[in-house]
Every structure is written in structure tokens, then in C-alpha cells.
Design a protein around this motif. Structure first.
Motif, PDB file in Angstrom:
ATOM      1  N   ASP A 188      -5.801   3.993   8.051  1.00 23.26           N
ATOM      2  CA  ASP A 188      -5.372   2.939   8.963  1.00 23.26           C
ATOM      3  C   ASP A 188      -5.870   1.585   8.439  1.00 23.26           C
ATOM      4  O   ASP A 188      -6.752   1.523   7.580  1.00 23.26           O
ATOM      5  N   TRP A 238       0.810  -1.214   0.000  1.00 23.95           N
ATOM      6  CA  TRP A 238       0.000   0.000   0.000  1.00 23.95           C
ATOM      7  C   TRP A 238       0.851   1.276   0.000  1.00 23.95           C
ATOM      8  O   TRP A 238       0.547   2.238  -0.713  1.00 23.95           O
ATOM      9  N   LYS A 239       1.888   1.310   0.829  1.00 20.80           N
ATOM     10  CA  LYS A 239       2.645   2.555   1.077  1.00 20.80           C
ATOM     11  C   LYS A 239       3.167   3.228  -0.192  1.00 20.80           C
ATOM     12  O   LYS A 239       2.997   4.437  -0.352  1.00 20.80           O
ATOM     13  N   GLN A 292      -6.818   8.260  -3.867  1.00 18.18           N
ATOM     14  CA  GLN A 292      -6.610   9.646  -3.472  1.00 18.18           C
ATOM     15  C   GLN A 292      -7.295  10.542  -4.492  1.00 18.18           C
ATOM     16  O   GLN A 292      -7.227  10.286  -5.690  1.00 18.18           O
ATOM     17  N   CYS A 337      -9.108   0.742   6.038  1.00 18.39           N
ATOM     18  CA  CYS A 337      -8.771   0.180   4.728  1.00 18.39           C
ATOM     19  C   CYS A 337      -9.559  -1.102   4.488  1.00 18.39           C
ATOM     20  O   CYS A 337     -10.199  -1.271   3.443  1.00 18.39           O
ATOM     21  N   LYS A 373      -5.298   6.458  -0.689  1.00 20.89           N
ATOM     22  CA  LYS A 373      -5.386   7.272   0.516  1.00 20.89           C
ATOM     23  C   LYS A 373      -4.481   6.714   1.605  1.00 20.89           C
ATOM     24  O   LYS A 373      -4.189   5.530   1.659  1.00 20.89           O
ATOM     25  N   HIS A 374      -4.087   7.609   2.505  1.00 23.50           N
ATOM     26  CA  HIS A 374      -3.389   7.199   3.718  1.00 23.50           C
ATOM     27  C   HIS A 374      -4.475   6.881   4.743  1.00 23.50           C
ATOM     28  O   HIS A 374      -5.118   7.786   5.269  1.00 23.50           O
ATOM     29  N   ALA A 399       0.362   4.958  -1.896  1.00 22.30           N
ATOM     30  CA  ALA A 399      -0.077   6.153  -1.164  1.00 22.30           C
ATOM     31  C   ALA A 399       0.910   7.295  -1.382  1.00 22.30           C
ATOM     32  O   ALA A 399       0.507   8.442  -1.607  1.00 22.30           O
ATOM     33  N   ARG A 400       2.204   7.000  -1.347  1.00 18.86           N
ATOM     34  CA  ARG A 400       3.220   8.035  -1.584  1.00 18.86           C
ATOM     35  C   ARG A 400       3.117   8.606  -3.003  1.00 18.86           C
ATOM     36  O   ARG A 400       3.345   9.798  -3.223  1.00 18.86           O
TER      37      ARG A 400
END
Length: 196
Positions: A148, A135-136, A192, A152, A145-146, A139-140
């Protein structure tokens, strides 16, 4: 030795069917023994209790689901493909393994009584760590989306899980249109969006 393994396998196979049909709470130890055709002594040779049988089945099923989930996720070339692919995977997996799906996503004891004990807790920790690692970067990059882990999970698979529960309760089998609708809904919830 073969008979001992057969007895354990018969207990697990019978318990999976019985837990799926009647639920864990309503299933008695006597019924598990009757379904498997093993003696009291044989049952206690393999398992300490009904909860022990449930814990073993739960951990085995959780590992199976998580392994297949991560394979699908690893093959996703984009964030959107990962989100959509997992929704489709979840529904297909529940259809392919209805008894195991009922066990895994149905009746659940409180978290402090995690079925399978420390082994299951470690499985969850490792699994969610790998999902977060996937995921990270998305998201970056501004794709996802960021959020929890709990949020998620609810946004990603909550509707698909509810669809499967309705299906198991007698609703019609989900078709491709429902899978595509839920996949698109998950993507819209988790992508996002540019700030206005």
C-alpha cells in the motif's frame, strides 16, 4: 500593484525562514509582520491568518518537491534505479532547500487540517496516482512488492527522511556512503523476492 506583490512575497519569504527556525506553532502573527516589514492592514490584505500563510507555503513547497520527484522517477530505466534515484533525490533536495524541507517534513498538523486545504489534497492525490502508475508495471513484472502507499512511503523514504532530520538538528552532512547505504536498504525492502 508592484508594492502589493512585493508585500506578499516579503511575507512568504520571512515566514519560510521563521517557520523553519522556530516552527509553525511557536511563530506569532506579530513576528511574521515584523519579519516582513508590512503593516497589519497589508498583512490582512494578503493573508487571513498565520495558518493561511503556512498553507500557501506548504502547497507551493509540496508542488515543487513532487514535480522534481516525478521527473527523477520518469528518468529511471529500472525499478532499482527508480528506488535508488528517489532516495538520493530526497536527500539532495532537503540539502538544497533546507527551510522548505523543514516546512514540508517537520511539524505537521493532523490530516483533517491539511495545510493548503483542497488544493493540497488534490496535489497529493495526483502525485500518488503517478507514483502508483510507475510502480504497478514493476510489481507485475516481479521487480517490486505489492504494497500500500503508506507502507511504500515509509520503507522507501522513512530512513532518508530521518537522516535529514538528524542532519538539520546538527548531525554531520550525509555523504555518498550514507546515500548509497540507504538506497540499497530501500531496494532490499521493496524488491520482490522469490518464494522459497
Amino acid at each position: 500593484m508592484k508594492n502589493a506583490r512585493d508585500g506578499r512575497a516579503r511575507i512568504l519569504e520571512g515566514a519560510l525562514r521563521r517557520f523553519s527556525q522556530d516552527g509553525v506553532s511557536a511563530t506569532t502573527l506579530a513576528r511574521l509582520r515584523q519579519d516582513s516589514g508590512v503593516s497589519v492592514g497589508s498583512f490582512y490584505h494578503h493573508f487571513a491568518s498565520k495558518e493561511h500563510v503556512f498553507g500557501v507555503l506548504y502547497a507551493e513547497t509540496l508542488r515543487m518537491y513532487q514535480d522534481e520527484f516525478l521527473k527523477v522517477l520518469a528518468q529511471a530505466e529500472t525499478a532499482r534505479a527508480g528506488i535508488s534515484g528517489i532516495v538520493a533525490f530526497h536527500i539532495a533536495w532537503c540539502g538544497d532547500h533546507p527551510d522548505r524541507a523543514r516546512l514540508l517534513f517537520g511539524e505537521r498538523p493532523p490530516r483533517r487540517h491539511e495545510p493548503g486545504g483542497p488544493e493540497t489534497a488534490e496535489l497529493r492525490k495526483g502525485f500518488f496516482g503517478q507514483v502508483i502508475d510507475w510502480w504497478k508495471p514493476h510489481a507485475r513484472n516481479g521487480d517490486l512488492k505489492h504494497v500500500d502507499v503508506t507502507t511504500c512511503y515509509v520503507l522507501w523514504l522513512g530512513p532518508a527522511q530521518e537522516l535529514c532530520r538528524l542532519w538539520f538538528a546538527g548531525a554531520r552532512t550525509p555523504g555518498q556512503a550514507e546515500i548509497e547505504t540507504l538506497s540499497e536498504a530501500a531496494w532490499l525492502c521493496l524488491r520482490q523476492t522469490p518464494e522459497s
